[in-house]
Design an enzyme around this catalytic site. Structure first.
Site, mmCIF file in Angstrom:
data_model
loop_
_atom_site.group_PDB
_atom_site.id
_atom_site.type_symbol
_atom_site.label_atom_id
_atom_site.label_comp_id
_atom_site.label_asym_id
_atom_site.label_seq_id
_atom_site.Cartn_x
_atom_site.Cartn_y
_atom_site.Cartn_z
ATOM 1 N N VAL A 170 78.619 64.570 31.513
ATOM 2 C CA VAL A 170 78.403 66.163 31.162
ATOM 3 C C VAL A 170 78.289 66.208 29.816
ATOM 4 C CG1 VAL A 170 79.260 68.159 31.801
ATOM 5 C CG2 VAL A 170 79.587 66.410 33.527
ATOM 6 N N CYS A 171 79.023 65.787 28.957
ATOM 7 C CA CYS A 171 79.213 66.056 27.402
ATOM 8 C C CYS A 171 77.731 66.155 27.000
ATOM 9 C CB CYS A 171 79.941 65.586 26.841
ATOM 10 S SG CYS A 171 81.813 65.403 27.479
ATOM 11 N N PRO A 172 76.944 65.242 27.190
ATOM 12 C CA PRO A 172 75.645 65.046 26.381
ATOM 13 C C PRO A 172 74.647 65.983 26.842
ATOM 14 C CG PRO A 172 75.835 62.982 27.725
ATOM 15 C CD PRO A 172 77.249 63.698 27.816
ATOM 16 N N GLU A 221 75.387 69.178 27.890
ATOM 17 C CA GLU A 221 75.773 70.468 27.225
ATOM 18 C C GLU A 221 75.539 70.310 25.670
ATOM 19 O OE1 GLU A 221 79.811 71.873 29.398
ATOM 20 O OE2 GLU A 221 79.960 70.230 27.967
ATOM 21 N N LEU A 222 75.578 69.466 25.024
ATOM 22 C CA LEU A 222 75.319 69.306 23.689
ATOM 23 C C LEU A 222 73.913 69.150 23.303
ATOM 24 C CD1 LEU A 222 78.033 66.669 22.405
ATOM 25 C CD2 LEU A 222 78.378 69.007 22.256
#
Length: 187
Positions: free
Chosen positions: A46-48, A50-51
Site C-alpha cells: 500500500v505504501c508505494p 500512497e507515496l
C-alpha cells in the site's frame, strides 16, 4: 490527549531527497506548511501507492507552500535503495525521512511498539510548527492526496480568515461559515 495545536517535538534525522542524504530537524519546518506522512515500511504494498499519489500531486502542494516529509522507521540507505529500484518511488522529489531510532514516530504517537513500525499517520503542520490536522488509517487502508490537498487548503483558509470555518466537503472558492448565534439551529 490530542496532538492538535501541539508543537512538533524536537528531532534530528537523515532524509533521502534528490539523490542526496540531508539532515532534517524540527527547525526546518518553521515558517512553512508541512506534512508528515508516516507509513509502515519501504518495499511493501500500500505504501508505494500512497507515496506515488503524493508525488503525482507534489507540485500542487508546493504551490501552496507545503513541504511533504514521508517518514518510516527504515534507514536512509533503505529509502535510497527503494527509490533507485521502484519506478513509483523513483518519482518522489520530497524528503524521505529515516526514523530507525523510532523517536519521530513516538513523538507523533504513531509507533507500533511491538513491530517497530509506524501507523499510517498524516499530520499537517502550520508555519508555527503546530499540528493542525491528524489522520490515522489502519495499515490496510491507503490515503488520498487529493483529499489531503483539500484539507490543507481548508487549514490555510481558516488560518488566514480566523472568524470563518469550513463546512463539510468545503472546496477552495466555496462559501464558508461565520459562527454566530444567528446560525445556531439554522443549519
Amino acid at each position: 490527549m490530542s496532538l492538535i495545536n501541539t508543537e512538533v517535538k524536537p528531532f534530528k534525522a537523515t532524509a533521502y531527497v534528490n539523490g542526496e542524504f540531508v539532515d532534517v530537524t524540527e527547525t526546518d519546518i518553521q515558517g512553512q506548511w508541512s506534512i508528515f506522512f508516516f507509513y509502515p515500511a519501504d518495499f511493501t504494498f500500500v505504501c508505494p501507492t500512497e507515496l506515488g499519489d503524493l508525488a503525482d500531486h507534489y507540485a500542487e502542494f508546493k504551490k501552496l507552500g507545503v513541504e511533504i516529509y514521508s517518514v518510516s522507521t527504515d534507514t536512509h540507505f533503505t529509502h535510497k535503495a527503494w527509490h533507485d529500484s521502484s519506478d513509483t518511488i523513483g518519482k518522489l522529489q520530497y524528503p524521505m525521512i529515516a526514523d530507525p531510532t523510532l523517536r519521530i514516530s513516538r513523538n507523533f504517537e504513531v509507533l507500533i511498539e511491538d513491530a517497530g513500525l509506524a501507523e499510517r499517520g498524516t499530520f499537517v503542520v502550520d508555519p508555527d510548527g503546530k499540528i493542525q490536522i491528524v489522520e490515522i488509517n489502519a495499515g490496510n487502508i491507503g490515503r488520498n492526496a487529493e483529499e489531503l490537498l483539500r484539507k490543507v487548503k481548508a487549514a490555510q483558509y481558516v488560518r488566514a480568515n480566523p472568524n470563518e470555518v469550513c463546512p463539510a466537503k468545503w472546496k477552495e472558492g466555496e462559501e464558508t461559515l461565520a459562527p454566530s448565534l444567528d446560525l445556531v439551529g439554522k443549519i
